[in-house]
Design an enzyme around this catalytic site. Structure first.
Site, PDB file in Angstrom:
ATOM      1  N   GLU A   1      59.225  14.021  38.645  1.00  0.00           N
ATOM      2  CA  GLU A   1      60.051  14.084  37.079  1.00  0.00           C
ATOM      3  C   GLU A   1      59.030  13.300  36.193  1.00  0.00           C
ATOM      4  OE1 GLU A   1      61.595  13.651  39.849  1.00  0.00           O
ATOM      5  OE2 GLU A   1      62.668  15.497  39.994  1.00  0.00           O
TER       6      GLU A   1
ATOM      7  N   GLU B   1      46.405   4.350  44.513  1.00  0.00           N
ATOM      8  CA  GLU B   1      46.957   4.988  45.947  1.00  0.00           C
ATOM      9  C   GLU B   1      46.466   6.484  45.494  1.00  0.00           C
ATOM     10  OE1 GLU B   1      48.933   3.465  43.722  1.00  0.00           O
ATOM     11  OE2 GLU B   1      50.787   4.518  43.708  1.00  0.00           O
TER      12      GLU B   1
ATOM     13  N   SER C   1      59.630  -2.650  43.032  1.00  0.00           N
ATOM     14  CA  SER C   1      60.752  -1.923  42.801  1.00  0.00           C
ATOM     15  C   SER C   1      62.244  -2.773  43.344  1.00  0.00           C
ATOM     16  CB  SER C   1      60.768  -0.831  43.903  1.00  0.00           C
ATOM     17  OG  SER C   1      59.828   0.179  43.573  1.00  0.00           O
TER      18      SER C   1
ATOM     19  N   GLN D   1      54.033  -5.324  47.852  1.00  0.00           N
ATOM     20  CA  GLN D   1      54.268  -5.105  46.593  1.00  0.00           C
ATOM     21  C   GLN D   1      55.600  -5.271  46.362  1.00  0.00           C
ATOM     22  OE1 GLN D   1      53.486  -1.088  45.213  1.00  0.00           O
ATOM     23  NE2 GLN D   1      52.818  -1.845  43.146  1.00  0.00           N
TER      24      GLN D   1
ATOM     25  N   SER E   1      57.215  -1.723  51.047  1.00  0.00           N
ATOM     26  CA  SER E   1      56.346  -1.219  52.491  1.00  0.00           C
ATOM     27  C   SER E   1      55.705  -2.461  53.114  1.00  0.00           C
ATOM     28  CB  SER E   1      55.357  -0.205  52.146  1.00  0.00           C
ATOM     29  OG  SER E   1      55.903   0.858  51.238  1.00  0.00           O
TER      30      SER E   1
END
Ligand SMILES: Cc1cc2nc3c(=O)[nH]c(=O)nc-3n(C[C@H](O)[C@H](O)[C@H](O)COP(=O)(O)OP(=O)(O)OC[C@H]3O[C@@H](n4cnc5c(N)ncnc54)[C@H](O)[C@@H]3O)c2cc1C
Length: 376
Positions: free
Chosen positions: A357, A239, A126, A123, A158
């Site tokens: 957060e 996930e 990010s 994926q 990953s």
């Protein structure tokens, strides 16, 4: 008995009989390079038995399994100490996205090799400046005569070093959500450089991926230009289906903590009390999870933010308890001491799949109606 209970019994029986590929263990959502061969062979066995890609449509080789059946399968696999599938990204993220947004050709070419384990996916979302705030992705895809030219950098990818394909989020238009598009990227395309990142537990599941003048054909676009945000958000949440089955590993870890402390004469009243507190956390996780599954709550719902928080807190508390049980042995031990590894891996729990957060923001704003967080 519900159909999920029947299915659980069938799966448990199969798991007790099926031969395991050599070296197979429950390595989590992403195999390390050393886990690839056994994980791929396991996926082939799941496929032959009809347990691969359970949630996919029957016409694509799945079983259209309910969330309760998927949860039962994940839990039985955790109890048996095997992964529920070869890897997460192909079956759980890329596959469903291709079925929802991809062209018929993309589906025909790419889905079956995911199901059989031939292809591993990663994926590519990010970036160094875009994690929680994914809408600020800067990797650019520019339309050229015969397709797209991609330049940029991804991080924390990953499985990228072993992947055949990546699902890429890149900017094709102006700033914000509307300027993003999604692409299928063969990972051996010229211009892609992959640098593994070594984690503090010694594994290297993560990678940096550099895209330098990468040429993609027109057919690489998933959905329409500018539809990348819809594609990206469709991949988030699945996930979380593993959160309930994580409880199995946590209970096992608590038994190991108690045994390690007893062995070293460190099991005092104070430590016993904290082990019981964590045990309660695991049961809170397990029963909240069961209720969410019974009620058919989608994995993107606020209830799953609660589950994610309980899971993270309990996972990390058990990591710390392991260190207290081992005492000075924790410092002297090799990296392969399971309780040390568990403590190191526990740190990632408050980051992956939406940071703690961000979960707090979601709960505060959506469930409690608190004022919205100021935008930076
Ligand atoms: C085990 C693991 C596997 C991963 N695999 C992949 C993968 O395969 N592909 C991929 O693309 N990514 C992957 N990631 C990356 C993951 O998605 C990001 O790490 C995550 O989105 C957080 O982004 P960031 O690291 O850039 O941190 P940032 O978003 O920069 O956050 C830094 C800190 O600021 C806090 N923060 C940020 N925004 C806010 C806000 N609005 N309010 C309050 N606090 C805030 C965060 O909570 C955090 O503490 C993986 C991460 C982990 C841990």
């Amino acid at each position: 008995m519900s159909s999920a209970d029947d299915f659980r019994a069938e799966v448990r029986d199969w798991l007790s009989r099926v031969p395991r590929p050599e070296g197979l263990h429950d390595y989590g959502p992403t195999p390390t390079p050393d886990d690839i061969a056994a994980g791929r062979q396991w996926q082939r066995q799941l496929c032959e038995a009809g347990y691969a890609c359970l949630h996919w449509p029957v016409g694509r080789g799945g079983r259209e399994a309910s969330v309760a059946e998927q949860a039962a399968f994940a839990e039985e696999c955790a109890l048996a100490g095997v992964p529920r599938q070869f890897h997460l990204v192909g079956p759980d993220l890329a596959g469903p996205v291709l079925m929802a947004y991809g062209s018929p050709e993309q589906c025909d070419d790419l889905l079956e090799p995911i199901r059989t384990g031939e292809h591993l996916w990663c994926q590519l979302f990010s970036e160094p400046g875009a994690g929680s705030d994914l809408a600020s992705v800067r990797t650019k895809a520019v339309a050229v005569d015969d397709g797209w030219l991609v330049d940029g950098q991804k991080v924390w990818t990953s499985g990228a070093a072993d992947a055949q394909y990546g699902l890429l989020l890149a900017r094709t238009g102006g700033p914000g959500h509307a300027g993003l598009s999604a692409f299928v990227v063969p990972m051996d395309t010229p211009g892609i450089a992959i640098r593994p990142l070594r984690q503090m537990n010694g594994e290297n599941k993560f990678n940096e991926v550099f895209l330098d003048g990468v040429q993609l054909g027109r057919a690489a676009l998933v959905g329409a230009e500018g539809q990348g945000w819809a594609v990206a958000t469709a991949t988030l949440g699945r996930e979380r289906l593993s959160l309930g089955s994580n409880a199995v590993g946590m209970l096992r870890a608590l038994e190991e903590v108690a045994a390690a402390a007893r062995e070293r004469g460190r099991l005092d009243v104070h430590l016993e009390g904290r082990i019981v507190d964590s045990w309660l956390g695991v049961w809170l996780l397990r029963s909240t999870w069961e209720r969410a599954v019974d009620e058919g709550t989608p994995p993107t719902g606020s209830a799953f933010s609660v589950l994610k928080m309980i899971s993270t807190r309990t996972y990390q508390a058990i990591g710390e308890l392991g260190m207290e049980a081992l005492g000075l042995d924790a410092m002297a031990s090799e990296q392969d001491e399971p309780l040390v590894d568990r403590m190191l891996v526990a740190h990632a729990q408050s980051i992956l799949g939406g940071t703690t957060e961000i979960q707090r923001n979601i709960l505060g704003e959506r469930l409690l109606g608190l004022p919205r967080e100021p935008k930076p």
